[in-house]
Design an enzyme around this catalytic site. Sequence first.
Site, mmCIF file in Angstrom:
data_model
loop_
_atom_site.group_PDB
_atom_site.id
_atom_site.type_symbol
_atom_site.label_atom_id
_atom_site.label_comp_id
_atom_site.label_asym_id
_atom_site.label_seq_id
_atom_site.Cartn_x
_atom_site.Cartn_y
_atom_site.Cartn_z
ATOM 1 N N GLY A 54 21.615 11.295 -13.730
ATOM 2 C CA GLY A 54 21.224 11.879 -15.010
ATOM 3 C C GLY A 54 21.959 11.317 -16.211
ATOM 4 O O GLY A 54 21.576 11.555 -17.336
ATOM 5 N N GLU A 55 22.997 10.535 -15.956
ATOM 6 C CA GLU A 55 23.830 10.091 -17.068
ATOM 7 C C GLU A 55 23.224 8.872 -17.762
ATOM 8 O O GLU A 55 22.850 7.894 -17.115
ATOM 9 C CB GLU A 55 25.197 9.733 -16.485
ATOM 10 C CG GLU A 55 26.326 9.726 -17.452
ATOM 11 C CD GLU A 55 27.573 9.205 -16.764
ATOM 12 O OE1 GLU A 55 28.140 8.223 -17.244
ATOM 13 O OE2 GLU A 55 27.947 9.757 -15.705
ATOM 14 N N ALA A 56 23.198 8.928 -19.095
ATOM 15 C CA ALA A 56 22.491 7.907 -19.870
ATOM 16 C C ALA A 56 22.977 6.488 -19.579
ATOM 17 O O ALA A 56 22.170 5.587 -19.364
ATOM 18 C CB ALA A 56 22.617 8.207 -21.359
ATOM 19 N N LYS A 77 24.385 5.247 -17.011
ATOM 20 C CA LYS A 77 24.003 4.810 -15.665
ATOM 21 C C LYS A 77 22.514 4.466 -15.614
ATOM 22 O O LYS A 77 22.122 3.441 -15.052
ATOM 23 C CB LYS A 77 24.325 5.896 -14.636
ATOM 24 C CG LYS A 77 25.808 6.109 -14.477
ATOM 25 C CD LYS A 77 26.127 7.089 -13.361
ATOM 26 C CE LYS A 77 27.648 7.171 -13.208
ATOM 27 N NZ LYS A 77 28.052 8.081 -12.156
ATOM 28 N N ILE A 78 21.714 5.333 -16.211
ATOM 29 C CA ILE A 78 20.279 5.066 -16.242
ATOM 30 C C ILE A 78 20.035 3.727 -16.927
ATOM 31 O O ILE A 78 19.249 2.898 -16.468
ATOM 32 C CB ILE A 78 19.525 6.179 -17.002
ATOM 33 C CG1 ILE A 78 19.683 7.526 -16.284
ATOM 34 C CG2 ILE A 78 18.053 5.837 -17.169
ATOM 35 C CD1 ILE A 78 19.032 8.687 -17.015
#
Length: 340
Positions: free
Chosen positions: A100-102, A104-105
């Site tokens: 969910g972390e920006a 990482k995405i």
Amino acid sequence: EKQGDATRSDGKKVHEFSQQEASGIQYLLDNAILEWTPQAVAEFLYKEEGLNKTAIGIFLGEREELHLQILKAFVALHEFSNLNLVQALRQFLWNFRLPGEAQKIDRMMEAFAARYCNCNPGVFQSTDTCYILSFAIIMLNTSLHNPNVRDKPTLERFISMNRGINHGEDLPSELLTKLYDSIRNEPFTIPEDDGNDLTHTFFNPDREGWLLKEGGRVKTWKRRWFILTDNCLYYFQYTTDKEPKGIIPLENLCVTVVDDPHKQYCLELFNPQGKKIKACKTETDGRVVVGKHQSYRISASSAEERDDWINSIRASITKDPFYDLVTVRKRKMINDQTTD
Ligand SMILES: *[C@@H]1O[C@H](CO)[C@@H](O)[C@H](O)[C@H]1NC(C)=O
Ligand SMILES: *[C@@H]1O[C@H](CO)[C@@H](O)[C@H](O)[C@H]1NC(C)=O
């Protein structure tokens, strides 16, 4: 058939990784079951059955150099040649659960887009185009298939939403039509789906209704029409007013249930750093002034209504990583064009 499992020395440890979170892989490596090379780790994550796909996603998203190399090797194991973007995304997003972390995405989708363009030269002008369209497709999936989203985009709207994303040029409408139809006919599935798909905050419905608001200086309660939208809370004297009496930007605020000696079902908005809230209101003579509130106290007509407002406000405060990532990428593409 994984008949060997019972006798394999790593059987138990593999099982533990599937149960635990990302550090489980570290455990496997520390126990010398795997070679500590990006290629070996990537192949293990790609091929081994029964691993926890949420944990794989968290592990692959880490920022350390070695993890970046593993991510690269992992993505390179995917063969996307001659697949359209939806087919490739279906494959890719099934092999782990996108975290969910920006940041990482962003890293993972960047790696995906680079690989896709590598396998399919000439389809897009650049990796950025592929990246932006991938997000548009994931959002389309939610719009079309999440029952909470009432407004279902048509093909025409999908096409017009993606105008100019190929470095100022439009992508062929045959391509966009094919991608749209594919998603409409079959939603994306993600592993370990817990109902929180990747874009859930983006589509949280805004809210409006009557609430009582306590004054800042004079502690009287006034009935106001509240509208929650665009990460702001607006309040009006009448539902038909064009100008709000006040605007409370929700950025950096917290919301919580609070007990009040005079009113039931209260919620409170406050700045967790104890700072004054940056809000504004309109005086009776029409002047717009900065609000004096340290916190806002608002009363609903039932516990249920109060909790619904709290949930909606929280969802509104939670920044949607998707939205920001795409905005940043589009800005980058425009800058690249103007400096060319
Ligand atoms: C998979 O890993 C995640 C993240 O560590 C964890 O929250 C989840 O409970 C795990 N799922 C299973 C089925 O073990
Ligand atoms: C696609 O939409 C369905 C239905 O809302 C959802 O369960 C699934 O997680 C979504 N897939 C992605 C990749 O967001």
